[in-house]
Design an enzyme around this catalytic site. Structure first.
Site, mmCIF file in Angstrom:
data_model
loop_
_atom_site.group_PDB
_atom_site.id
_atom_site.type_symbol
_atom_site.label_atom_id
_atom_site.label_comp_id
_atom_site.label_asym_id
_atom_site.label_seq_id
_atom_site.Cartn_x
_atom_site.Cartn_y
_atom_site.Cartn_z
ATOM 1 N N TYR A 250 24.276 45.435 48.654
ATOM 2 C CA TYR A 250 23.380 44.338 48.065
ATOM 3 C C TYR A 250 22.387 43.874 48.299
ATOM 4 O O TYR A 250 23.384 43.265 49.567
ATOM 5 C CB TYR A 250 24.186 44.417 47.013
ATOM 6 C CG TYR A 250 24.917 43.195 46.342
ATOM 7 C CD1 TYR A 250 26.332 43.147 47.612
ATOM 8 C CD2 TYR A 250 24.359 41.623 46.068
ATOM 9 C CE1 TYR A 250 26.958 41.690 47.394
ATOM 10 C CE2 TYR A 250 25.524 41.354 46.193
ATOM 11 C CZ TYR A 250 26.856 40.966 47.043
ATOM 12 O OH TYR A 250 27.131 39.759 46.868
ATOM 13 N N ARG B 106 19.902 42.849 57.311
ATOM 14 C CA ARG B 106 20.883 42.580 57.045
ATOM 15 C C ARG B 106 21.831 43.950 55.895
ATOM 16 O O ARG B 106 22.741 44.615 56.030
ATOM 17 C CB ARG B 106 21.628 41.160 56.233
ATOM 18 C CG ARG B 106 22.890 41.225 56.395
ATOM 19 C CD ARG B 106 23.762 39.529 55.345
ATOM 20 N NE ARG B 106 22.688 39.589 54.110
ATOM 21 C CZ ARG B 106 23.307 38.215 53.269
ATOM 22 N NH1 ARG B 106 23.671 36.996 53.757
ATOM 23 N NH2 ARG B 106 22.428 37.747 52.259
ATOM 24 N N GLU C 26 34.857 30.311 53.203
ATOM 25 C CA GLU C 26 33.859 30.666 52.991
ATOM 26 C C GLU C 26 33.820 30.416 51.499
ATOM 27 O O GLU C 26 34.091 30.403 50.909
ATOM 28 C CB GLU C 26 32.567 31.774 53.553
ATOM 29 C CG GLU C 26 32.688 33.026 52.791
ATOM 30 C CD GLU C 26 32.170 34.093 53.392
ATOM 31 O OE1 GLU C 26 30.943 33.769 53.648
ATOM 32 O OE2 GLU C 26 32.718 35.594 53.353
ATOM 33 N N LYS D 64 27.883 43.697 53.564
ATOM 34 C CA LYS D 64 27.831 42.722 52.151
ATOM 35 C C LYS D 64 27.909 43.921 51.239
ATOM 36 O O LYS D 64 26.917 44.648 50.559
ATOM 37 C CB LYS D 64 26.505 42.074 52.375
ATOM 38 C CG LYS D 64 26.005 41.542 51.303
ATOM 39 C CD LYS D 64 25.109 40.760 50.615
ATOM 40 C CE LYS D 64 24.204 39.776 49.742
ATOM 41 N NZ LYS D 64 25.108 38.925 49.320
HETATM 42 N N1 PMP Z 1 28.986 34.717 51.566
HETATM 43 C C1 PMP Z 1 29.539 35.317 50.485
HETATM 44 C C2 PMP Z 1 30.596 36.227 50.264
HETATM 45 C C3 PMP Z 1 27.973 35.316 49.648
HETATM 46 O O1 PMP Z 1 28.243 36.431 48.986
HETATM 47 C C4 PMP Z 1 26.616 34.983 50.092
HETATM 48 C C5 PMP Z 1 25.852 35.525 49.415
HETATM 49 N N2 PMP Z 1 25.117 36.304 49.255
HETATM 50 C C6 PMP Z 1 26.708 34.214 50.902
HETATM 51 C C7 PMP Z 1 27.711 33.630 51.690
HETATM 52 C C8 PMP Z 1 25.690 33.453 51.673
HETATM 53 O O2 PMP Z 1 24.753 34.148 52.207
HETATM 54 P P1 PMP Z 1 22.921 34.200 51.979
HETATM 55 O O3 PMP Z 1 22.793 32.618 52.950
HETATM 56 O O4 PMP Z 1 22.569 35.286 51.780
HETATM 57 O O5 PMP Z 1 22.552 34.086 49.837
#
Ligand code: PMP
Length: 283
Positions: A32, A51, A179, A147
Site C-alpha cells: 500500500y 516505492r 521506528e 510496505k
Molecule cells: N515507517 C513505517 C513503519 C510506516 O508505516 C510509515 C508510514 N508509511 C513510515 C515509516 C513513514 O513513511 P512515509 O514518510 O513514506 O509515510
C-alpha cells in the site's frame, strides 16, 4: 458517502467489494501507499509510486502498474470527494485465486483499490502539542522495508500505547529504536539530527527523504545511525516523520520528558520548512 476506486471503477463506498479469495485477505499478500493531500494536491506522489514499484517487485508481483493511471484516479477521487486536506490510501494485492501457500498461478491480475480520508494535517493538534511515545518490542518480520499490509503488530502496539495514555509506540530490537508504528523516528543533539540507517528492518520513509534536505537547509547535519533508549532520553529534541504527520514533535518517551517536555525549536522550524517545500512541489 464517499466514492472509492476499485479495479478501474468509481463506486459508492458500500458497493466496492473484493473476493474472499483475495490474497490480501488470506495472506496479507498486498502492499500500500498513503499520499497526503494539501490544498487538493498530492504531496510527493512520484516517490510514493517508486516505492510502490519496489514493494511489488520485492514480493514478486507479476505486473507493474502505470503511474499515470494511478495519478489519474487519485485526482479523480480528490475531485469526486471534494477533498481539500487528508489522504488518498492505495492498496494493491497480488490478486484472487484459490487458497494456496504456493504462489503457483500465472497471469494474476492485481486487485487495486483506493479511497480518500479527510484529515487535518497542516494544523494538526499533535504537531502543536507534541506526542508521547512508549517503547515496545519490535515483533514484526524482518522485511519491514517492504510496505506490506501486515500491520497487525503495529496496530496492537499503538492500541496498547493509547490504553496507557501514550500517542504512539516506538519499536525496539536488541536495544535500538527502529521506528514508530507508522513513522520514522529521529533525535536531535546540538547541530546533529540522527535517524536510523535504512535497511530491511525499517521502512524508508518518503517524508524522511524530503526532510533530510530540509534539515540540511537549516544548517543541521543528518547522521544515519542506530540510537538507544538512553540516547533518546538525553536528546535535546525528538520527532517523527510520515506522510500523514509530516514532522511531529515527540515530547516524552515512557515516563521521561525529552528536552523541556515541549515541542523543540528545531523541530518546529523543520516542520515549517518541510511544509513549505512539500506544498511547493505538490502536483
Ligand atoms: N515507517 C513505517 C513503519 C510506516 O508505516 C510509515 C508510514 N508509511 C513510515 C515509516 C513513514 O513513511 P512515509 O514518510 O513514506 O509515510
Amino acid at each position: 458517502m464517499r466514492e472509492v476506486y476499485l479495479n478501474g471503477q468509481f463506486l459508492p463506498e458500500d458497493q466496492a467489494k473484493v473476493s474472499i479469495f483475495d490474497r490480501s485477505l488470506l495472506f496479507a499478500d498486498s502492499v500500500y501507499e498513503v499520499t497526503s493531500i494539501v490544498e487538493g494536491k498530492l504531496i510527493d506522489f512520484k516517490n510514493h509510486m517508486k516505492r510502490l514499484d519496489r514493494s511489488m517487485k520485492e514480493l514478486g508481483f507479476e505486473k507493474s502498474l502505470n503511474h499515470d493511471e494511478i495519478l489519474n484516479f487519485h485526482r479523480q477521487l480528490i475531485k469526486l470527494n471534494n477533498l481539500n486536506e487528508g489522504i488518498v490510501y492505495l492498496q494493491v494485492t497480488r490478486g484472487v485465486f484459490d487458497r494456496d501457500f504456493t504462489i503457483s498461478q500465472k497471469n494474476i491480475s492485481p486487485t487495486v483499490f483506493a479511497f480518500t480520508q479527510e484529515k487535518k494535517i497542516v494544523e494538526s493538534e499533535s504537531s502543536k502539542k507534541g506526542i508521547k511515545v512508549m517503547t515496545v518490542d519490535d515483533l514484526r518480520w524482518k522485511r519491514c522495508d517492504i510496505k506490506t499490509t501486515q500491520l497487525l503488530w503495529p496496530s496492537l502496539a499503538k492500541t496498547e500505547a493509547f490504553k496507557k495514555g501514550f500517542d504512539d509506540a516506538w519499536m525496539m530490537r536488541e536495544g535500538y529504536i527502529m521506528e514508530g508504528t507508522s513513522n520514522n523516528a529521529w533525535i536531535v543533539r546540538s547541530k546533529n539530527v540522527f535517524t536510523r540507517q535504512s535497511d530491511q528492518l525499517i521502512l524508508s520513509g518518503i517524508t524522511r527523504e524530503a526532510v533530510l534536505n530540509c534539515a540540511k537547509n537549516l544548517g543541521y547535519e543528518v547522521i544515519f545511525k542506530n540510537f538507544t533508549l538512553p540516547e533518546v532520553e538525553s536528546a535535546a529534541e525528538a520527532f517523527i516523520t510520515s506522510a500523514t504527520s509530516f514532522v511531529t514533535p515527540v515530547i516524552q518517551i515512557n515516563e521521561k520528558k525529552i528536552g523541556e517536555g515541549e515541542p523543540g525549536e528545531f523541530t518546529k522550524a523543520l516542520r515549517a520548512e518541510y511544509i513549505k517545500q512539500a506544498i511547493k512541489s505538490s502536483i
